[in-house]
Design a protein around this motif. Structure first.
Motif, PDB file in Angstrom:
ATOM      1  N   PHE A 145       9.392 -48.185 -75.127  1.00 37.41           N
ATOM      2  CA  PHE A 145      10.430 -47.443 -74.417  1.00 37.41           C
ATOM      3  C   PHE A 145       9.955 -47.002 -73.032  1.00 37.41           C
ATOM      4  N   ASP A 146       8.770 -46.448 -72.957  1.00 39.14           N
ATOM      5  CA  ASP A 146       8.266 -45.943 -71.670  1.00 39.14           C
ATOM      6  C   ASP A 146       8.136 -47.082 -70.661  1.00 39.14           C
ATOM      7  N   ASN A 185      17.073 -41.876 -68.705  1.00 34.71           N
ATOM      8  CA  ASN A 185      15.790 -41.769 -67.994  1.00 34.71           C
ATOM      9  C   ASN A 185      15.847 -42.505 -66.656  1.00 34.71           C
ATOM     10  N   ALA A 186      16.377 -43.709 -66.696  1.00 33.61           N
ATOM     11  CA  ALA A 186      16.451 -44.499 -65.470  1.00 33.61           C
ATOM     12  C   ALA A 186      17.415 -43.849 -64.487  1.00 33.61           C
TER      13      ALA A 186
ATOM     14  N   THR D 147       1.592 -41.040 -63.962  1.00 37.40           N
ATOM     15  CA  THR D 147       1.480 -42.060 -62.912  1.00 37.40           C
ATOM     16  C   THR D 147       0.014 -42.393 -62.648  1.00 37.40           C
ATOM     17  N   ALA D 148      -0.819 -41.366 -62.605  1.00 41.96           N
ATOM     18  CA  ALA D 148      -2.247 -41.607 -62.348  1.00 41.96           C
ATOM     19  C   ALA D 148      -2.858 -42.470 -63.454  1.00 41.96           C
ATOM     20  N   TYR D 268       8.439 -41.416 -66.358  1.00 42.06           N
ATOM     21  CA  TYR D 268       8.170 -40.154 -67.039  1.00 42.06           C
ATOM     22  C   TYR D 268       7.965 -39.024 -66.039  1.00 42.06           C
ATOM     23  N   ASP D 269       7.178 -39.283 -64.997  1.00 37.13           N
ATOM     24  CA  ASP D 269       6.921 -38.216 -64.022  1.00 37.13           C
ATOM     25  C   ASP D 269       8.181 -37.848 -63.245  1.00 37.13           C
ATOM     26  N   ARG D 270       9.042 -38.828 -63.032  1.00 37.35           N
ATOM     27  CA  ARG D 270      10.308 -38.514 -62.350  1.00 37.35           C
ATOM     28  C   ARG D 270      11.174 -37.611 -63.222  1.00 37.35           C
TER      29      ARG D 270
END
Lengths: 328, 328, 328, 328
Positions: A145-146, A185-186, D147-148, D268-270
């Motif tokens: 998913f991620d 999410n997107a 992200t890192a 995820y970070d967004r």
């Protein structure tokens, strides 16, 4: 339950593939080796179980697979396995190899197979959530998913470049079957003007109004994310409806499609797949059968397969609220 | 020709956007500053020239644009500019700013505009090839083509993951209008089973035979690249035809679409855009008008716009031959 | 020369690996199959030739390698091969497999080996330019160079984010041995304040002046690209010198290092490797021995190995001039 | 606490930048607009608060920043703010703009500043966890950490290509200050032979033994991940120690460095930054001061800043155990 003695475990991937399946297989196999278990790969999912496409796995089979998309065990959907006769053949094949237990990586259909197989033949079976759709309970996130979300936003970032350059309105369709997880999410991650998901009905008039208001406010780009399983159709249908109300807009449609299923898994999916792969083997050794291993709040949790499948996991209401605030 | 004295230069992007347009604008503007010229941005292509959407550019406008896709000057297609009256208005607007010369970045339609404008009003104008289609003569590569090819193969790499996992046959449609450049590069670069380009007719039976043979040879994946401008239709049409002959195949279609136009430009496109941006300003200062600056064998070459547009640039026969050898 | 009859060809990669080597091997092997030749993989370069680590290659060995970085044949540097005794052993091993001819993929040292081997034993040998350094004549670009440039600018784009956020001065060291090709491309492509390459001496005072002027002009970020083989040292040494003159600057150093050697090859490198792979086999069949196949102006050209190695290929003066104009 | 009336909110980023800071600023500002609050940007962190580098923000300032690395508000470390005099000046400047409340995005040092400022002047202040190090309690993940980790594994994937091609042993140093979060994620995600983190002491002899065993088992590549804050030194120091014990190994070191701080934020970070940005504004409006907004189990949680900073968040023991199982 008193754990059975397990010497040989078979692993398979089934249903639609997802990024991180290879990482999960690797972790399952390596954890098996760690606990001195012989590991067997069942190729092409349940189809291979019926056609006896089963091979003993060695270390070399799982070298350099962690970082690759797809599944080297391949995947398929099997109609025959849905019949009791098919499952009997499959069971006989497993027995002929001496396989004691199974790890099944896939979505709800695949896990249902594992459940049935356990029920009918008593084979210890454990499932891992492998699908980009994130539509399984018992885990915060499914394997793949991620990565699919990252793939989607990277593609939408590119589309935004051209959308902005031309002041165009883009309808971008993302995957997710009847779940809106990738879409939400997107959508938040790409500053979408609106997000259409199966879980929420949005009258076309609301969408049109929103787009009109944004145009007046000279928002730099207008991207609408449409989940594939939306009630009013996909991106093509929605775009056609909108264009009737906004005939002067320069409207384009992009359907991201299967590229969302592939690609090297993200760090998160690699970690998730690795932890769940170990959890699958350790669960079997501890007598946890007919369950799915998932990660909730970063802890391994075993949920009965029937519950993981049936329970309704739906897009977080608060995520939807945040999306609305940020797109006004 | 004796170069005119040039004090103020306008720059615009027109037609479909391509990655590297921003890098080209930056290079044009920075080279202009280097030669003590005032630089003006004409927004939204010829449309902005007619609506007088023209602004003096400063260093801050071109900061951090080199690496971004799209064009910050925006782009559009202008019907009005195709009329003599529209061009007269555009000319008056340029004169009202004291603009002496023009740099036009775009494809054949955009360069044609520059040519007409020079013919009718004698405004020194130079074109830069900005299009992902690579369909302009006078340059080995157009600005954006290399990035589009990279975007295409990265997407196809992801699709291959899922194609291989499921033994599926994928038809992937890439851009390029009526030119097969992206298709041939992406096809060779992704080990495609076949590549369908507008320049070559391939009877559907040949394609079907080729796919049958590959299936027998158990080739790991079957990806067919279809250029959007193909004579027998796009990927959807070809897939439908093939599926009649190969009903047992699991066939999927993906249309890559507009994501090919966006994205951060590749190293090559940044270098190309940078060199051509400098060449545009230096060409104007040397009296080279009504030409397109291109790079041939890594040397700057100025080609009359009419020649750059009309000449037929077609996919290298040898590339096609190589594709054939490698896909058998 | 009258071509010898060739039935079995060995292929090897040698020296530092580069992205696209796998694509080149695949093209060599597939082209060999196309011309009904038996293909052999020599593992670990000349070292494997001496230790007889040689295997017959089949279609399965080259499946899904095109898109992968590195070389599945592995690479090494061999001291023993530099001795006549070592080469004799190597020759005997080739003969024991009946190998008639060789394709060597690598840099100047690797091609020198092929040349010597041809001279001493008359084995038809052809070289392909496989190195990220781009320091071979007889080809516009070496296999891997384009990918390395893309990798470099993607990394520098990330560094620029943090450089800009903190108004820092970054010295970024890129690879290229004693050639400045990656540095010049990455420097122009990342809007570097200055580019230090081995081919050009830049007094430290000039660099310091340039940085001072840019600071006054409030340029958004200051990135200096340093080629690893620079006359005044690498990025660490240059940064130390500069920091003495500009003690109030917040200076950081990043050495990109070996990540520049890896990664999935770019579209250009895949095309280049594919075309040259076919050219290697076809060259051998046509009697072209002791040459390197390269691509000049998109045409295959065969250059005597000694000439490809000895000739000085240096950074285009005009590229350097463009870099200067764009960084003021 | 009875919420104060808040009309104007200032937002700043401070300390080391991290990917997603721009997304967080955007969300803060957009949420502020949603609740009819005037929003002010404080540039260069506390330094700009002291030098009065404060500007009213409009919609255009936050257009197209979500997807960009770094922080457009810039960041800095301020010595002067650590003094009571400095903070008094800063406070006066805020008051001169009528700013009622503050959102501070950064790591522990930055949040400490917010805490002090609230304590001394009673200014409602809320913190957001913005750091790649993930070393703050009160949130599962800090903005930029995901992200890192992705940046790290993508770089290590490239390094693995060349490590495998040459059978080399690579020591790769990742960031994280005195926390091993990036190291453990990148290590599991890249199938590292070993992971050295500050939280765990690993005697050099154990590491050497592990590498020896892997070499005998012919593991395809040997990558050791070293966290920068390790007790026995960074990658360079560890590599030097190991090379004494394993003199015949071909050992290389790569320090990933600042590229880990940049780049476009992950999905995820967004999402995290977007949710926390809204939570910051809503927290202030609800009277939640001197707290950090974090996400625990996907729910917004407000933790007193002192607790978020002081609490020890350390690498999950189970992650470490999993890493060990998978690397044997």
């Amino acid at each position: 339950m008193e754990p059975k003695t397990i010497k040989k475990i078979g692993v398979l991937t089934s249903g639609g593939d997802s990024p991180g399946m290879n990482a999960a297989i690797r972790a399952v196999v390596r954890a098996g080796f760690y606990y001195d278990i012989e590991m067997y790969g069942v190729y092409r999912g349940y189809e291979g179980m019926i056609s006896n496409d089963i091979k003993k796995l060695e270390s070399k089979h799982i070298t350099h697979v962690l970082e690759r998309g797809g599944t080297f065990l391949k995947s398929a959907r099997s109609a025959e396995f849905r019949t009791p006769e098919g499952r009997q053949i499959a069971y006989n094949n497993l027995k002929s190899h001496g396989i004691d237990a199974l790890v099944v990586i896939g979505g709800d259909g695949s896990l249902t197979g594992a459940h049935l197989f356990y029920k009918e033949f008593g084979i210890p079976a454990i499932g891992l959530p492998g699908t980009i759709d994130n539509d399984l309970s018992g885990t915060d996130s499914t394997i793949g998913f991620d990565t699919a979300c990252n793939t989607a936003i990277e593609a939408i970032d590119k589309i935004r470049d051209t959308a902005t350059s031309h002041d165009r309105l883009f309808f971008v369709e993302v995957m997710g079957r009847d779940a809106g997880f990738i879409a939400i999410n997107a959508g938040i991650g790409s500053a979408a003007a609106a997000i259409l998901i199966p879980e929420k009905k949005m009258p076309i008039e609301h969408l049109v109004d929103k787009l009109r208001i944004r145009t007046k406010a000279k928002k730099a780009s207008n991207i609408v994310i449409v989940a594939e399983g939306g009630k009013s159709g996909g991106a093509t249908e929605i775009a056609a409806l909108v264009s009737k109300h906004l005939p002067y807009y320069d409207i384009k449609v992009t359907i991201l499609g299967h590229l969302q299923r592939g690609g090297s898994p993200s760090s998160y999916d690699r970690l998730l797949a690795s932890k769940l792969g170990v959890a699958a083997i350790e669960g079997l050794l501890q007598g946890k059968y007919d369950v799915m291993a998932g990660l909730i709040n970063n802890k391994v949790v075993y949920t009965p397969i029937k519950k993981a499948i049936v329970d309704d996991k739906s897009v977080d209401e608060d995520d939807f609220r945040v999306a609305k605030i940020l797109s006004t």
